[in-house]
Structure formats: C-alpha cells, structure tokens
Design a protein around this motif. Structure first.
Motif, mmCIF file in Angstrom:
data_model
loop_
_atom_site.group_PDB
_atom_site.id
_atom_site.type_symbol
_atom_site.label_atom_id
_atom_site.label_comp_id
_atom_site.label_asym_id
_atom_site.label_seq_id
_atom_site.Cartn_x
_atom_site.Cartn_y
_atom_site.Cartn_z
ATOM 1 N N SER A 1 6.929 11.231 9.368
ATOM 2 C CA SER A 1 5.640 10.810 8.832
ATOM 3 C C SER A 1 5.893 10.231 7.442
ATOM 4 C CB SER A 1 4.677 11.991 8.767
ATOM 5 O OG SER A 1 3.492 11.614 8.117
ATOM 6 N N TRP A 2 6.086 8.912 7.372
ATOM 7 C CA TRP A 2 6.463 8.261 6.126
ATOM 8 C C TRP A 2 5.410 8.386 5.043
ATOM 9 C CZ3 TRP A 2 11.300 7.671 5.332
ATOM 10 C CH2 TRP A 2 12.163 7.463 6.399
ATOM 11 N N PRO A 3 4.129 8.223 5.334
ATOM 12 C CA PRO A 3 3.146 8.415 4.251
ATOM 13 C C PRO A 3 3.167 9.836 3.682
ATOM 14 C CG PRO A 3 2.151 7.239 6.067
ATOM 15 C CD PRO A 3 3.489 7.700 6.544
ATOM 16 N N LEU A 4 3.338 10.833 4.550
ATOM 17 C CA LEU A 4 3.399 12.215 4.072
ATOM 18 C C LEU A 4 4.677 12.460 3.278
ATOM 19 C CD1 LEU A 4 2.084 14.985 4.010
ATOM 20 C CD2 LEU A 4 3.280 15.507 6.156
ATOM 21 N N ALA A 5 5.804 11.917 3.738
ATOM 22 C CA ALA A 5 7.071 12.081 3.016
ATOM 23 C C ALA A 5 6.991 11.433 1.641
ATOM 24 C CB ALA A 5 8.212 11.477 3.826
ATOM 25 N N GLU A 6 6.384 10.255 1.577
ATOM 26 C CA GLU A 6 6.250 9.573 0.293
ATOM 27 C C GLU A 6 5.298 10.330 -0.631
ATOM 28 O OE1 GLU A 6 5.776 5.013 -1.295
ATOM 29 O OE2 GLU A 6 5.338 5.462 0.794
ATOM 30 N N PHE A 7 4.223 10.872 -0.071
ATOM 31 C CA PHE A 7 3.278 11.661 -0.861
ATOM 32 C C PHE A 7 3.972 12.894 -1.453
ATOM 33 C CE2 PHE A 7 0.239 15.245 -0.903
ATOM 34 C CZ PHE A 7 -0.579 14.811 -1.930
ATOM 35 N N LEU A 8 4.741 13.609 -0.645
ATOM 36 C CA LEU A 8 5.432 14.805 -1.131
ATOM 37 C C LEU A 8 6.499 14.448 -2.167
ATOM 38 C CD1 LEU A 8 5.764 16.884 2.141
ATOM 39 C CD2 LEU A 8 4.238 17.287 0.207
ATOM 40 N N SER B 1 -2.644 6.789 -4.307
ATOM 41 C CA SER B 1 -2.651 5.849 -3.182
ATOM 42 C C SER B 1 -1.989 6.452 -1.954
ATOM 43 C CB SER B 1 -1.979 4.535 -3.569
ATOM 44 O OG SER B 1 -0.614 4.734 -3.839
ATOM 45 N N SER B 2 -0.926 7.248 -2.120
ATOM 46 C CA SER B 2 -0.304 7.917 -0.975
ATOM 47 C C SER B 2 -1.238 8.960 -0.381
ATOM 48 C CB SER B 2 0.997 8.601 -1.396
ATOM 49 O OG SER B 2 1.938 7.663 -1.793
ATOM 50 N N TYR B 3 -1.988 9.648 -1.235
ATOM 51 C CA TYR B 3 -2.951 10.637 -0.758
ATOM 52 C C TYR B 3 -4.033 9.969 0.074
ATOM 53 C CZ TYR B 3 -6.805 13.933 -0.736
ATOM 54 O OH TYR B 3 -7.832 14.744 -0.345
ATOM 55 N N LYS B 4 -4.528 8.833 -0.411
ATOM 56 C CA LYS B 4 -5.567 8.123 0.334
ATOM 57 C C LYS B 4 -5.046 7.686 1.691
ATOM 58 C CE LYS B 4 -6.843 4.811 -2.271
ATOM 59 N NZ LYS B 4 -7.456 3.732 -3.030
ATOM 60 N N VAL B 5 -3.799 7.251 1.765
ATOM 61 C CA VAL B 5 -3.241 6.781 3.025
ATOM 62 C C VAL B 5 -2.930 7.938 3.957
ATOM 63 C CG1 VAL B 5 -1.220 5.676 4.062
ATOM 64 C CG2 VAL B 5 -2.336 4.636 2.111
ATOM 65 N N SER B 6 -2.264 8.981 3.457
ATOM 66 C CA SER B 6 -1.792 10.035 4.348
ATOM 67 C C SER B 6 -2.859 11.062 4.701
ATOM 68 C CB SER B 6 -0.584 10.744 3.736
ATOM 69 O OG SER B 6 -0.958 11.427 2.574
ATOM 70 N N CYS B 7 -3.659 11.475 3.757
ATOM 71 C CA CYS B 7 -4.596 12.571 4.016
ATOM 72 C C CYS B 7 -5.980 12.087 4.423
ATOM 73 C CB CYS B 7 -4.690 13.472 2.792
ATOM 74 S SG CYS B 7 -3.128 14.252 2.377
ATOM 75 N N ILE B 8 -6.566 11.180 3.678
ATOM 76 C CA ILE B 8 -7.930 10.751 3.969
ATOM 77 C C ILE B 8 -7.973 9.940 5.251
ATOM 78 C CG2 ILE B 8 -9.848 9.340 3.143
ATOM 79 C CD1 ILE B 8 -9.094 10.190 0.312
#
Length: 178
Positions: A110-117, A163-170
């Motif tokens: 999960s690239w958006p989650l990996a980038e967010f973390l 921006s990563s939060y908006k993409v991965s979580c929302i």
C-alpha cells in the motif's frame, strides 16, 4: 418479439454522455500508450513532485551546512546528519517510485500508506534533530543555517503528511461506503 431488458455498454460513466466508438478507441489507445511510457512526466510538474524536490533540496542544504561547520557537539550534529540523509534517501526512493510508476507493478504494498508512515516518522525525527541542532549551534552560522533548513524541511514534510493523509486515509474511508 421479445421486449426484455438490454444492456448497452459504453466507455464512460453513467453520469455523462456516451462517447462515439471512434473516440472510445482513441481514448483507450492513448491511455495504453501512457501506461507503456517508462517515466511519468506529469509527476515532475505536479504539486507532490515539486514538494518532494523542495524537501530533498532543503535536506541536502541542511546536511551540507552542518557538515562544513565547526562542531561543538559531535553527537548532536552527527544525529542531525544521519536523520537528514536517511530522510533524503527515503524521499528520493518514493520520488523514484512515482516517476517510474513502480507502484503499478508492485501492488502488494500500500504505497500511499507506506509514504504516509514514512513522512510521519521521518518528520518527527527531523523535528527532533533540528531542535537539537538549533540548541547546540552557539550562533555558528553554518550550524544555524543547517538547523533552519532542517526546520524548513520539517514544514515541507508536514505538508506531505497532510497530502498523504488525504490520499491514504480519507479516500479509502469514503470509498468503503460508495
């Protein structure tokens, strides 16, 4: 004469007008051509791409500023250098992932989650390193500049976290209910 229901397939969503078959074929071939390209040229000019470049530049300038200064506390500045270089390498890694579209081939991550973390942990460590470097600088201009660029990179990383939060979580939470 059967008057049963018929299904008509179009190349567009149900909310828009149907595209003519020639236009649908052109759209399909152009999207297939963009998938076949090696690099994503649009990512260079995107907000996320430019934000990553700004982060890498500020981290590199902060690292060079601290590296070329006279140190008063070896452990504080070596910690700052390690954090900035690790953060720079990870941002470069995610930049390459996006530029070469590796995220499309490696779908097990999960690239958006990996980038967010990454941004979450890296920003916290970078903030701590910048505070330590600023407190130990003793008005030496190179060390103050390094800490300043560390704080600038921290602010830019916070923008990436948002921006990563908006993409991965929302986006993922709203897609569950639709």
């Amino acid at each position: 004469m059967s008057h049963g229901a018929r299904v008509i397939r179009t190349g567009v969503s149900s909310g828009g007008p149907a595209a003519p078959p020639a236009a649908a074929a052109t759209t399909a071939s152009s999207s297939a051509g963009s998938d076949a390209e090696l690099m994503d040229g649009a990512y260079f000019r995107s907000c996320a791409g430019m934000l990553k470049v700004a982060q890498m530049i500020s981290l590199l300038v902060g690292f060079i500023s601290v590296n070329n200064s006279t140190w008063t506390d070896y452990s504080a500045y070596s910690y700052f250098q390690i954090v900035t270089m690790c953060d720079l390498v990870m941002i470069l890694f995610f930049y390459i992932i996006h530029i070469f579209r590796i995220y499309r081939k490696l779908t097990c991550v999960s690239w958006p989650l990996a980038e967010f973390l990454h941004y979450l942990i890296g920003t916290i460590l970078l903030l701590i390193a910048s505070i330590v470097a600023a407190s130990k600088s003793f008005n030496l201009t190179g060390l103050v500049a390094g800490a300043t660029f560390g704080f600038l990179a921290t602010i830019l990383c916070v923008l990436s976290i948002w921006s990563s939060y908006k993409v991965s979580c929302i986006t993922q939470s709203t897609s569950k209910y639709h």
